[in-house]
Design an enzyme around this catalytic site. Structure first.
Site, PDB file in Angstrom:
ATOM      1  N   HIS A 319       0.831  -1.217   0.000  1.00  0.00           N
ATOM      2  CA  HIS A 319       0.000   0.000   0.000  1.00  0.00           C
ATOM      3  C   HIS A 319       0.858   1.257   0.000  1.00  0.00           C
ATOM      4  O   HIS A 319       1.833   1.354   0.737  1.00  0.00           O
ATOM      5  CB  HIS A 319      -1.042  -0.001   1.112  1.00  0.00           C
ATOM      6  N   ASP A 331       6.091   1.086   6.601  1.00  0.00           N
ATOM      7  CA  ASP A 331       4.666   0.747   6.450  1.00  0.00           C
ATOM      8  C   ASP A 331       3.993   1.772   5.559  1.00  0.00           C
ATOM      9  O   ASP A 331       3.523   2.787   6.026  1.00  0.00           O
ATOM     10  CB  ASP A 331       3.992   0.707   7.826  1.00  0.00           C
ATOM     11  N   GLU A 365      -5.418   1.804   2.709  1.00  0.00           N
ATOM     12  CA  GLU A 365      -5.248   0.597   3.531  1.00  0.00           C
ATOM     13  C   GLU A 365      -5.447   0.921   5.005  1.00  0.00           C
ATOM     14  O   GLU A 365      -6.112   0.194   5.729  1.00  0.00           O
ATOM     15  CB  GLU A 365      -3.856  -0.009   3.296  1.00  0.00           C
ATOM     16  N   GLU A 366      -4.832   2.011   5.425  1.00  0.00           N
ATOM     17  CA  GLU A 366      -4.803   2.296   6.866  1.00  0.00           C
ATOM     18  C   GLU A 366      -6.173   2.660   7.430  1.00  0.00           C
ATOM     19  O   GLU A 366      -6.385   2.636   8.629  1.00  0.00           O
ATOM     20  CB  GLU A 366      -3.797   3.418   7.161  1.00  0.00           C
ATOM     21  N   ASP A 393       3.437  -6.356   3.469  1.00  0.00           N
ATOM     22  CA  ASP A 393       3.026  -5.264   4.359  1.00  0.00           C
ATOM     23  C   ASP A 393       3.322  -5.599   5.810  1.00  0.00           C
ATOM     24  O   ASP A 393       2.574  -5.231   6.712  1.00  0.00           O
ATOM     25  CB  ASP A 393       1.528  -4.947   4.168  1.00  0.00           C
ATOM     26  N   HIS A 464       3.517   2.917  12.569  1.00  0.00           N
ATOM     27  CA  HIS A 464       2.559   4.012  12.794  1.00  0.00           C
ATOM     28  C   HIS A 464       3.114   5.106  13.711  1.00  0.00           C
ATOM     29  O   HIS A 464       2.355   5.747  14.437  1.00  0.00           O
ATOM     30  CB  HIS A 464       1.245   3.483  13.388  1.00  0.00           C
TER      31      HIS A 464
HETATM   32 ZN   LIG Z   1       0.725  -1.370   6.289  1.00  0.00          ZN
END
Ligand SMILES: [Zn+2]
Length: 516
Positions: A319, A331, A365-366, A393, A464
């Site tokens: 992603h 990420d 995606e998130e 991922d 994140h």
């Molecule tokens: Zn991810």
């Protein structure tokens, strides 16, 4: 990445009430293959699932197929050499660095993400990739704006914090309230009579992402039910240098939506200690978070068109969107770039497989695997045309092999292909697939799916957070990930044998577990 299966709940959430979603969430994480046991500690996949080696050699593939696969050794060696020592060496790192240094984090709904998509399309045309196109996806649009949290009693202390995706904001003057620290949901229920009007702070121990992330996903809704005015969670991760980690949270159809944010492991632990001493804690939480109407973003798709069966497809993907902190390099910049570069390498080497290789950069995606779901909705009527879908991922650390979901014959084919990667030492197969959130919906539909199995013990240190930068990535390691990803996808797309799918009577939340 979004935690596996939280995605499913997000997808069905709008149809359900919050109680259902939370109950379903609890049930899913009691499900045996998601159980938390010692096995997790011995695998390299710190996500939800207990991955087990799928490599007891009980395969009985036809000698013809084995011979055919072994016939790819020279081609695979050439791909590896080109990427690891040849002209392509270091390119994946450089392109990833250019992407994340130029555009920064790529939050869904942001101009940076859309500009990054345009840049990737431009690069795809420059490289001469085929069928370069996008598919529109309506995505949620949440903006953090200014935010802060202060502990104001028993002393003034600034709390490092990050609001959680989709959270409502506070009034401009913030919310100042007494704190109730709880260990877990049971603790919250036992102390429900103390929660009204307070800010609930969840300080659960880190068990695994799948176990601990439930406090991020539904902590606010549970706290609101017992009358809290806001909720804070500690970082969902095993390690912290006073670093908060953001991520999506979910209100369901809850009538009371309270602001919610993440604070650090250190501060949550401190507040628990202070509470145990009987001292009163107050926090002032100020969040300018806003939810706007849906935004039209895009999945980006490029191809190396198949030579013999162009309507059959192997997908490699990651992603392109990220959270709005750090650089989104790990990420999922790394996973997105090994996928896009796999198409570039095949094109540059003139390797056109029998089936089409499609590289997809997902959006949204998130916020709940929105791009992955939209692609499935658009293309799954032809699911028998998909040979395999792959997504990386869960880090691009040292590659070990693949995490795979499929039936026993399919698993044996994957194992046989990975034997070609002995020189990279990436021949392990674990099951089920973990770390392919955007393609899980295909896994549930019985289509073979794979993700990059890598030595990602440190993944949740950075996930994140502002720590997700290029400093997590390593050029040589990215080359090895790309070499594995490209070689495997090429052979899977080129072999004459169709990899079998699993008959699925009724698609539901239970994942495929039939791999040996
Ligand atoms: Zn991810």
């Amino acid at each position: 990445m979004i935690p596996p299966l939280l995605s499913l709940l997000i997808a069905i959430g709008p149809l359900c009430n919050a109680e259902f979603v939370i109950k379903a969430y609890d049930d899913i994480y009691k499900f045996p293959i998601y159980g938390i046991n010692d096995t997790l500690a011995t695998t390299n996949t710190p996500g939800n699932k207990v991955t087990t080696p799928a490599s007891k050699d009980e395969c009985a593939l036809s000698p013809d197929l084995v011979e055919e696969i072994r016939g790819y050794q020279e081609t695979v060696d050439n791909i590896i050499e080109y990427i690891v020592n040849g002209d392509y060496k270091g390119r994946t790192y450089n392109i990833l660095a250019e992407l994340v240094d130029t555009f920064g984090p790529r939050m869904t709904g942001s101009g940076q993400l859309e500009a990054a998509i345009d840049w990737m399309l431009e690069k795809s045309h420059e490289e001469g990739l085929e069928n370069v196109h996008t598919e529109d996806v309506a995505v949620p649009h949440w903006v953090r704006n200014n935010e802060s949290a202060w502990m104001v009693l028993p002393r003034l202390h600034k709390l490092n914090m990050l609001g959680l995706g989709s959270s409502v904001g506070t009034p401009p003057e913030g919310i100042r309230a007494e704190v109730l620290v709880v260990k877990d949901f049971d603790d919250l229920e036992q102390n429900a009579h103390l929660a009204a009007g307070k800010i609930v702070v969840y300080n659960p121990p880190w068990v695994s992402y799948g176990e601990t992330v439930q406090y991020r996903a539904s902590g606010a809704t549970r706290a609101a039910k017992v009358g809290a005015v806001a909720s804070l969670i500690r970082t969902v991760g095993p390690f912290s240098i006073n670093s908060p980690h953001t991520g999506h949270q979910y209100y369901g159809n809850a009538s009371a939506k309270i602001p919610t944010a993440c604070i650090t492991v250190e501060d949550a632990a401190m507040m628990e200690r202070i509470q145990k001493r009987g001292q009163k804690i107050e926090v002032l939480l100020t969040m300018g978070a806003m939810n706007y109407p849906d935004f039209i973003s895009r999945n980006s798709i490029v191809e190396v068109e198949g030579l013999e069966w162009p309507d059959e497809t192997v997908v490699v993907s990651g992603h392109l969107d990220s959270w709005d902190v750090g650089q989104g390099a790990m990420d999922d910049g790394g996973g997105a770039m090994i996928s896009w570069n796999a198409a570039v390498v095949l094109h540059r080497l003139g390797l056109r497989p029998r089936r089409t290789l499609q590289a997809i950069l997902w959006t949204g995606e998130e916020q709940g695997l929105i791009g992955g779901q939209a692609y499935f909705d658009k293309h799954s009527a032809k699911k028998e045309k998909y040979q395999m879908l792959m997504e990386s991922d869960i880090g691009t650390f040292s590659p070990l092999g693949l995490a795979f979901s499929g039936n026993s014959e399919a698993t044996c084919i994957v194992k046989e292909i990975l034997k070609l990667l002995k020189s990279l030492n990436t021949t392990e197969v674990v099951s089920p697939m973990d770390g392919g959130p955007d393609i899980e919906v295909w896994q549930r539909a019985g289509v073979p799916t794979a993700s990059l199995y890598n030595a990602n013990e440190k993944y949740f240190w950075f996930h994140h957070s502002d720590g997700d930068t290029m400093s997590v990535e390593d050029p040589d390691t990215l080359d090895k990930c790309l070499a594995l990803w490209t070689s495997f996808a090429y052979v899977a797309a080129d072999i004459t044998h169709k990899i079998p799918q699993i008959e699925v009577q009724q698609e539901g939340p239970r994942l495929t577990t039939s791999a040996p």
